[in-house]
Write an enzyme that holds these catalytic residues in place. Structure first.
Site, PDB file in Angstrom:
ATOM      1  N   ARG A  29       0.807  -1.224   0.000  1.00 56.50           N
ATOM      2  CA  ARG A  29       0.000   0.000   0.000  1.00 56.50           C
ATOM      3  C   ARG A  29       0.842   1.277   0.000  1.00 56.50           C
ATOM      4  O   ARG A  29       0.344   2.364  -0.239  1.00 56.50           O
ATOM      5  CB  ARG A  29      -0.948  -0.022   1.219  1.00 56.50           C
ATOM      6  CG  ARG A  29      -2.046  -1.057   1.105  1.00 56.50           C
ATOM      7  CD  ARG A  29      -2.715  -1.366   2.440  1.00 56.50           C
ATOM      8  NE  ARG A  29      -1.914  -2.272   3.284  1.00 56.50           N
ATOM      9  CZ  ARG A  29      -2.311  -2.764   4.452  1.00 56.50           C
ATOM     10  NH1 ARG A  29      -3.493  -2.430   4.934  1.00 56.50           N
ATOM     11  NH2 ARG A  29      -1.539  -3.578   5.149  1.00 56.50           N
ATOM     12  N   LYS A  36       8.630  -0.979   3.483  1.00 52.35           N
ATOM     13  CA  LYS A  36       7.846  -0.014   4.266  1.00 52.35           C
ATOM     14  C   LYS A  36       8.556   0.404   5.553  1.00 52.35           C
ATOM     15  O   LYS A  36       8.574   1.594   5.887  1.00 52.35           O
ATOM     16  CB  LYS A  36       6.479  -0.631   4.598  1.00 52.35           C
ATOM     17  CG  LYS A  36       5.669   0.212   5.560  1.00 52.35           C
ATOM     18  CD  LYS A  36       4.238  -0.258   5.691  1.00 52.35           C
ATOM     19  CE  LYS A  36       4.108  -1.493   6.531  1.00 52.35           C
ATOM     20  NZ  LYS A  36       2.686  -1.877   6.701  1.00 52.35           N
ATOM     21  N   THR A  92       0.917 -12.238   9.109  1.00 53.70           N
ATOM     22  CA  THR A  92       1.614 -11.945  10.371  1.00 53.70           C
ATOM     23  C   THR A  92       1.865 -13.203  11.206  1.00 53.70           C
ATOM     24  O   THR A  92       2.858 -13.281  11.930  1.00 53.70           O
ATOM     25  CB  THR A  92       0.806 -10.929  11.196  1.00 53.70           C
ATOM     26  OG1 THR A  92      -0.574 -11.342  11.225  1.00 53.70           O
ATOM     27  CG2 THR A  92       0.875  -9.530  10.600  1.00 53.70           C
ATOM     28  N   TYR A 385      32.528  32.936  -0.677  1.00 59.91           N
ATOM     29  CA  TYR A 385      32.681  31.478  -0.658  1.00 59.91           C
ATOM     30  C   TYR A 385      33.999  31.146   0.016  1.00 59.91           C
ATOM     31  O   TYR A 385      35.068  31.559  -0.456  1.00 59.91           O
ATOM     32  CB  TYR A 385      32.649  30.884  -2.077  1.00 59.91           C
ATOM     33  CG  TYR A 385      32.997  29.411  -2.032  1.00 59.91           C
ATOM     34  CD1 TYR A 385      32.220  28.541  -1.257  1.00 59.91           C
ATOM     35  CD2 TYR A 385      34.104  28.896  -2.699  1.00 59.91           C
ATOM     36  CE1 TYR A 385      32.553  27.201  -1.153  1.00 59.91           C
ATOM     37  CE2 TYR A 385      34.428  27.549  -2.608  1.00 59.91           C
ATOM     38  CZ  TYR A 385      33.651  26.711  -1.824  1.00 59.91           C
ATOM     39  OH  TYR A 385      33.966  25.384  -1.711  1.00 59.91           O
ATOM     40  N   ASN A 405      39.126  27.397  -4.895  1.00 58.76           N
ATOM     41  CA  ASN A 405      39.749  26.179  -4.348  1.00 58.76           C
ATOM     42  C   ASN A 405      39.895  25.070  -5.371  1.00 58.76           C
ATOM     43  O   ASN A 405      40.592  24.098  -5.133  1.00 58.76           O
ATOM     44  CB  ASN A 405      38.946  25.674  -3.143  1.00 58.76           C
ATOM     45  CG  ASN A 405      37.522  25.311  -3.513  1.00 58.76           C
ATOM     46  OD1 ASN A 405      36.953  25.891  -4.440  1.00 58.76           O
ATOM     47  ND2 ASN A 405      36.957  24.358  -2.808  1.00 58.76           N
TER      48      ASN A 405
END
Ligand code: UD1
Ligand code: CA
Length: 476
Positions: A29, A36, A92, A385, A405
């Site tokens: 679902r 899930k 289950t 920066y 950099n």
């Protein structure tokens, strides 16, 4: 014989219990490629919430029932757990059976066979440890064979209904799709969290017959036990949300809303001012010191720790960041940063991983920092920066300063000495070192190291004079 101490009794109690957490369902679902139970509520997988409540209730031995390909689930669990695999998910009851060998084998894994088994759905993230503990205590006090955690006051759609007899005893759990007309309207629902006497659970489980849909329902153990004169207890959860199961994305959102409110309530009770809990998004993993103020639309995530007397937001997004006392963070994004005491950031700054801002650093607006250490008292007021840099104490960074950099291949470092003054719009072409107390003129492009106490200007910047050291100024 002396009575066992409370601690010893608690210890004995613990040894009598094991938990089985069911996490092998397909979660159809959710319409998701992820299992899930690893979808998140307040920054943590559903399953992790359940496990921490089980541990919080004092149960150390936990078997998690997982599907065969379960690396993604296993990776999301920390702490000591055992795993049992359920092949095809057939319900289950079938999932619980998958844990039987681990828990009921002869001295399984060299461990004692537990007397009582706590079985929990892995999709109930709002379950609280005190609720689990209360259920276990009720089970022992009632000397029950089965104790079911139930709830009244939740939307009943899709849930199992609790059927009680005339005396109020639980006699069955009926799934919605199997419920007769009258049963359908029962408002007490099955929370999917149970205590079982092990000597009752395993034999009864083996008696469960497939339902109309072909599944083995764990809930059938209830009527099988009641029918053979076993004792089934029902305990209504004090807070019905404790048993709220997540089957759909809508329910995931609802669980987030409830937990978010609980977390805000908790931190307000600890002395944090939350201006608008409805728009404050806290993960379950964060912490705050007292008298900190959280303004609306603020997100605090992951392993973030915030000290005392801070002010966050409005509109701050802070993840995995350590913040000292007395810091102000305006609407900015902070990820994996460290702020010592008295630091000011933002609004509109971005601190990326490895940004270390020491005591009293001030960043104004539009400053991005990455993998850099700013020593105490560094000030960078406007758009800059600063990446892969080490910036000495009390350095002033003028508006528009950029550490260049990246040379297209490598990331290179910029090192700026204490008390240097970087003029507006300076480009520091790394690797580069600017000496202590040196000054760069506005718009300079610094391509070569600058010694201490030197003023450089131009593009590329050249030294024009040595600076005579001045006594430190007393005003800014
Ligand atoms: C279940 C209960 C229902 C209860 C509700 C509470 C049954 C038959 N129904 O319904 O009475 O009201 O929980 O939220 O038990 N799982 C497996 N393997 C499987 C099937 C499920 O491990 O073969 C796991 C799931 O991953 C999930 C848990 O068991 O964590 C519960 O399964 P789910 O399908 O969500 O059950 P519900 O339909 O919600
Ligand atoms: Ca469920």
């Amino acid at each position: 014989m002396p009575k066992p101490s409370r601690a010893a009794k608690k210890e004995q109690d613990h040894q009598r219990w094991a938990a089985v957490v069911l996490a092998a369902g397909k979660g159809t679902r959710m319409q998701s490629r992820l299992p899930k139970v690893i979808h998140q509520v307040c920054g943590r997988p559903l399953l992790a919430h359940v496990l921490s409540s089980v541990r919080g209730a004092g149960v150390d031995r936990i078997v998690v029932v997982v599907p065969p390909e379960s690396q993604d689930i296993r990776q999301n669990i920390n702490g000591n757990t055992e795993f049992a695999e359920q092949g095809e998910p057939h319900g289950t009851g079938h999932a619980t059976l998958a844990a039987m060998t681990a828990l009921n084998g002869n001295g399984a894994n060299g461990k004692l066979r537990p007397e009582h088994i706590l079985v929990l759905a892995g999709d109930a993230p709002l379950l609280q440890p005190q609720t689990v503990r209360a259920l276990m205590e009720r089970h022992l006090a009632a000397n029950a064979d089965v104790t079911v955690l139930t709830a009244v006051g939740l939307p009943i759609m899709g849930l199992g209904r609790i059927v009680r007899d005339g005396k109020g005893s639980v006699v069955a759990i009926v799934e919605e799709r199997d419920a007769s007309g009258g049963q359908f309207y029962i408002n007490e629902i099955n929370g999917g969290i149970y205590c079982f006497r092990a000597s009752v659970l395993w034999p009864r489980l083996l008696e469960v017959m497939p339902s109309a849909s072909g599944e083995l329902y764990l809930t059938d153990v209830v009527h099988l036990t009641a029918r053979s004169s076993g004792h089934v207890e029902g305990m209504v959860a004090e807070d019905p949300w404790d048993v709220y199961g997540v089957n759909t994305r809508q329910q995931l959102a609802q669980a987030n809303t409830v937990m978010r409110k609980r977390l805000c309530d908790y931190w307000m009770a600890q002395g944090v001012t939350i201006m608008d809990p409805a728009t404050t998004y806290l993960d379950a993993t964060v912490s705050f010191g007292e008298d900190t103020i959280v303004h609306p639309n603020t997100h605090v995530r992951g392993a973030t720790r915030v000290g005392r007397d801070c002010e966050l937001g409005p509109g701050a997004v802070i993840a995995d960041t350590a913040i000292g006392d007395g810091c102000h963070v305006g609407g900015s994004v902070l990820e994996g940063a460290t702020l010592e005491d008295g630091v000011e950031v933002g609004p509109y700054c971005h601190l990326r991983p490895g940004s270390i801002l020491k005591r009293g650093v001030h960043l104004g607006n539009y400053v991005e920092v990455k993998n850099s250490t700013l020593e105490p008292g560094v000030r960078a007021g406007h758009f800059s920066y600063l990446g892969d840099a080490t910036i000495g104490k009390d350095v002033s960074i003028g508006a528009g300063t950029i550490t260049c950099n990246f040379d297209g291949v490598n990331k290179n470092r910029t090192v700026i000495g204490d008390e240097a003054f970087i003029g507006c719009d300076t480009m520091l072409v790394a690797p580069i070192r600017v000496g202590a107390r040196s000054i760069t003129g506005a718009g300079s492009v610094v391509t070569r190291d600058v010694p201490d106490d030197t003023l450089v200007v131009g593009a590329p910047a050249r030294a024009i004079r040595l600076i005579t050291p001045q006594p430190p100024s007393t005003t800014h």
